[in-house]
Design an enzyme around this catalytic site. Structure first.
Site, PDB file in Angstrom:
ATOM      1  N   HIS A 122       3.386   3.094  13.283  1.00 27.44           N
ATOM      2  CA  HIS A 122       2.212   3.982  13.236  1.00 27.44           C
ATOM      3  C   HIS A 122       2.386   5.256  14.064  1.00 27.44           C
ATOM      4  O   HIS A 122       1.403   5.866  14.478  1.00 27.44           O
ATOM      5  CB  HIS A 122       0.954   3.237  13.692  1.00 27.44           C
ATOM      6  N   GLU A 125      -5.114   1.280   2.767  1.00 26.33           N
ATOM      7  CA  GLU A 125      -4.944   0.005   3.479  1.00 26.33           C
ATOM      8  C   GLU A 125      -5.123   0.176   4.977  1.00 26.33           C
ATOM      9  O   GLU A 125      -5.686  -0.700   5.656  1.00 26.33           O
ATOM     10  CB  GLU A 125      -3.563  -0.574   3.171  1.00 26.33           C
ATOM     11  N   GLU A 126      -4.624   1.283   5.504  1.00 28.72           N
ATOM     12  CA  GLU A 126      -4.597   1.453   6.954  1.00 28.72           C
ATOM     13  C   GLU A 126      -5.998   1.532   7.574  1.00 28.72           C
ATOM     14  O   GLU A 126      -6.163   1.290   8.764  1.00 28.72           O
ATOM     15  CB  GLU A 126      -3.793   2.703   7.323  1.00 28.72           C
ATOM     16  N   HIS A 158       0.834  -1.203   0.000  1.00 30.40           N
ATOM     17  CA  HIS A 158       0.000   0.000   0.000  1.00 30.40           C
ATOM     18  C   HIS A 158       0.866   1.249   0.000  1.00 30.40           C
ATOM     19  O   HIS A 158       2.080   1.203   0.258  1.00 30.40           O
ATOM     20  CB  HIS A 158      -0.995  -0.024   1.159  1.00 30.40           C
ATOM     21  N   ASP A 169       6.258   1.880   7.544  1.00 33.43           N
ATOM     22  CA  ASP A 169       4.953   1.336   7.181  1.00 33.43           C
ATOM     23  C   ASP A 169       4.189   2.369   6.373  1.00 33.43           C
ATOM     24  O   ASP A 169       3.673   3.351   6.933  1.00 33.43           O
ATOM     25  CB  ASP A 169       4.167   0.975   8.439  1.00 33.43           C
ATOM     26  N   ASP A 214       4.271  -5.245   2.246  1.00 32.38           N
ATOM     27  CA  ASP A 214       3.972  -4.185   3.204  1.00 32.38           C
ATOM     28  C   ASP A 214       5.112  -4.066   4.223  1.00 32.38           C
ATOM     29  O   ASP A 214       5.521  -5.048   4.823  1.00 32.38           O
ATOM     30  CB  ASP A 214       2.660  -4.544   3.915  1.00 32.38           C
TER      31      ASP A 214
END
Length: 719
Positions: free
Chosen positions: A502, A382-383, A334, A344, A411
């Site tokens: 994140h 995606e998240e 993504h 990420d 990913d």
């Protein structure tokens, strides 16, 4: 032609040692001479130049950059526009009200050592799809917030009703923490990063080291709907004018949920005065963790979020194959992030881009085109719940059902030098073979990725292979595998000393400091991607390991049996099975063993001569694992081979209908699952021996569900 199905590595990978032909080996060598540190760095800087949460202007600009990069390589680029149900934070606060007032921080510190952390556009910590609301209440600590943790609280007489639950990250997907807290009657949830799991208990904290400091906050979605993709358009693509479910019909959280760092969590935990936690619940902060806050501790939580329709994009780029252009081998990651997203997802997304560059440059240099088409994919949103990839799968379902050979997911794939993979059974051997062609960075002279990988862990069923994991949930492979039955793999290299997951610190400075600016990890993953794609795309007959489905099924039956026997739902065999398989599952063990034996007995010299027919049969056999009804309570999940754990989100449930029956102690569901799986092996056996069922591979794919009829107009939230 049906004999072809049993041969693990066909035509291009001759029987015996399983090594690739000289021609394919030469193509892999040419591809893997191309990746460079400077190219990977350039892609990384391009993707991480600004925050790019799905649906924002930064997200749209990144999609344009990716599309232009693929076009510059000469690939056939598709930029799919989708309109999906997203959200954003408007306001949030978390305060201790009593015994004394303390306002708790909800954003990472701005660091002089990290210019990216100083960007005022970075958002405070938030959890997407939190309920909006305001609550003042006492506190209950729920460890990781798993189903078992809430059951433990109940057994201890701890009542969560009307309380703010405090839980630490880990153990399950954060959305299930919210679901279980809400089901227990909680009025709110606060999730924190514990130093035992990601902070100073692991190593030196950022910015001196790489681990989470006391302000580091893990963002993330709370979506636990029983399907993946856009919440409002299950089973159909989320076009701008698609019919949509009612917003009010969605089972998203209603309680407010807020993530925090362990510095803020310490302020709450240090004021709790209730009973001590049970064994295993103590975290890494230097204080005694307690189950309840006591009568004096009161916390105030306020969350305001906005939900809306927003535009984002999937970008796919095709390198068209020469002989079987309709057959697709796909690799992707993504492109959206919670901030800059250097790790990420972008350290994986750059390997997708670099692999595409390698193939196009190799062909420009005289290498032949692959026999099959290769599709390089960058997914949006995606998240928020694997939205972009699922919308693309739903838009292309008929073509993918008939023609998709494999999907490789990358990913956040390059964070160290220790390669690992999780894969569907037919792809385990292919990936291991690819690893023999890739040098191990930092290894001894001549050491390959295969050598280093197998030294860490060997496959239990075949000690000549390194161990690959079972594919689970949590990323963009799910739509391909669990909805359409396409074999998939997740590939990555890890091992760096740090964690910025994140958080606002997930940027290039963190990555260069912790993973390295030499891009050795990303080079390793690019080369593994190149080699795996080459084996799948250049082999005249798809190199699936057909026997492995039987081998792995027997292992899955043993694992499920242990759960069922321990709970008293299943019965041990008499005399006991050497594999520990329950009496009720013995017929499935026998069916899997027959299939495995049939595969082994076939003579490789009995191969047919038409690769096109062989490939259609191989793809069709993989779709035999699909069921039209879907899994119990989750009709979007249609694979009887692999699904996601219904209570954790990230973990895998292999033979998921059978696992469901055992977990729920449902005898009728058990009987149905046994019958369904026995029928799968009957069909696979028929393909191996008496001939394949008539029809095309798409016969096993049920048509899409009827479009939602309850259409509503929502605000369109472009920014």
């Amino acid at each position: 032609m049906h004999l072809l199905l049993a041969i693990p590595l066909l035509l291009a990978l001759p029987a015996g040692d399983g090594s690739p032909t000289d021609a394919i080996r030469a193509r892999i060598e040419a591809l893997n001479a191309i990746p460079t540190r400077d190219s990977l760095l350039s892609f990384h800087e391009m993707l991480c130049s600004e925050p790019h949460i799905a649906g924002t202007d930064g997200d749209h600009r990144n999609a344009d950059r990716i599309a232009e990069a693929f076009r510059a390589m000469g690939l056939e680029v598709e930029k799919q526009e989708i309109w999906v149900y997203l959200c954003r934070p408007l306001a949030a606060s978390l305060d201790i009200v009593s015994p004394q007032a303390v306002s708790l921080g909800l954003k990472e510190d701005s660091l002089t050592e990290d210019k990216f952390s100083q960007n005022p556009e970075l958002l405070p910590g938030w959890n997407a799809y939190s309920g909006s609301g305001e609550v003042t209440a006492g506190v209950v600590y729920a460890n990781y917030g798993t189903k078992a943790d809430f059951e433990k609280l109940k057994s201890l007489g701890v009542d969560c009703a009307g309380k703010i639950v405090l839980a630490r990250y880990g153990g399950n997907y954060r959305g299930y923490k919210a679901r279980f807290a809400q089901d227990a009657g909680a009025a709110g949830l606060v999730i924190f990063t514990d130093p035992a799991d990601a902070g100073y208990c692991k190593g030196i904290m950022y910015p001196e080291g790489g681990y989470a400091n006391d302000t580091c906050i893990q963002r993330g979605s709370l979506n636990t709907l029983p399907y993946e993709g856009d919440p409002l358009t299950p089973f159909i693509p989320a076009t701008k004018d698609a019919p949509r479910l009612s917003e009010d019909s969605l089972d998203l959280p209603t309680i407010p949920v807020q993530p925090i760092g362990f510095g803020a969590a310490k302020e709450i935990l240090s004021r709790m005065t209730g009973p001590a936690v049970p064994a295993g619940w103590q975290g890494g902060l230097p204080l005694a963790y307690r189950l309840t806050g006591g009568d004096s501790l009161t916390v105030h939580l306020k969350i305001q979020q906005e939900r809306f329709l927003a535009k984002t994009y999937n970008i796919t780029a095709m390198l068209r194959g020469s002989d079987f252009p309709d057959q697709l081998v796909l690799a992707g990651a993504h492109h959206d992030a919670w901030g800059y997203g250097a790790t990420d997802p972008s350290c994986g997304t750059i390997t997708v881009l670099e692999s595409a560059r390698c193939f196009t440059q190799a062909i420009a240099g005289g290498q032949p085109r692959p026999l099959r088409s290769i599709v390089f994919c960058c997914w949006g949103a995606e998240e928020f719940g694997l939205i972009g990839s699922v919308e693309w799968v739903e838009a292309h379902r008929e073509s993918l059902a008939a023609n998709a050979v494999a999907y490789l997911n990358l990913d956040m794939a390059s964070t160290g030098l220790e390669f690992d993979a999780a894969a569907s059974p037919p792809l385990r051997r292919v990936i291991a073979e690819a690893a023999k062609s890739v040098p191990q960075p930092g290894g001894s002279a001549g050491q390959t990725v295969y050598d280093a990988w197998i030294a860490r862990a060997r496959d239990e069923a075949d000690p000549a292979l390194p161990r690959t994991g079972d594919i689970g949930g949590g990323s963009d492979h799910v739509g391909f595998n669990c909805h359409l039955g396409v074999p998939v793999a997740g590939m990555s290299a890890s091992g760096s000393k740090g964690n910025s997951y994140h958080s606002n610190y997930d940027n290039l400075i963190w990555y260069w400091k912790v993973v390295g600016d030499d891009y050795a990890s990303a080079t390793l993953v690019t080369r593994m991607t190149n080699a795996t794609l080459a084996l799948l795309a250049y082999s005249p007959v798809i190199p699936y390991d057909r026997e492995r489905a039987g081998t792995d099924t027997i292992r899955y039956l043993g694992e499920i049996s242990r759960i069922g026997i321990a709970s008293g739902f299943l019965s041990p065999q008499d005399p006991p099975s050497p594999r520990g398989i329950a009496a009720e599952l013995a017929p499935l063990e026998a069916a899997a063993e027959r299939y495995r034996a049939s595969s082994r007995r076939l003579d490789p010299q009995a191969l047919g001569t038409d690769p096109a027919l062989a490939n259609a049969e191989l793809i069709g056999a993989e779709r035999e694992w699909l069921t039209e009804a879907g899994l119990p309570g989750r009709p979007w999940f249609r694979s009887l081979l692999a699904g996601t754990d219904e209570d954790s989100g990230y973990a895998s449930w292999m033979l998921p209908s059978l696992r469901y029956a055992v977990e729920h102690r449902d005898r009728s569901a058990l009987d149905r699952a046994i019958a369904e799986l026995a029928a799968v092996f009957d069909r696979l056996e028929a393909r191996l021996t008496a001939g394949a069922p008539s029809g095309t591979p798409t016969d096993a794919i049920p048509p899409p569900r009827a479009a939602p009829s309850d259409h509503q107009t929502l605000p369109r939230g472009e920014r």
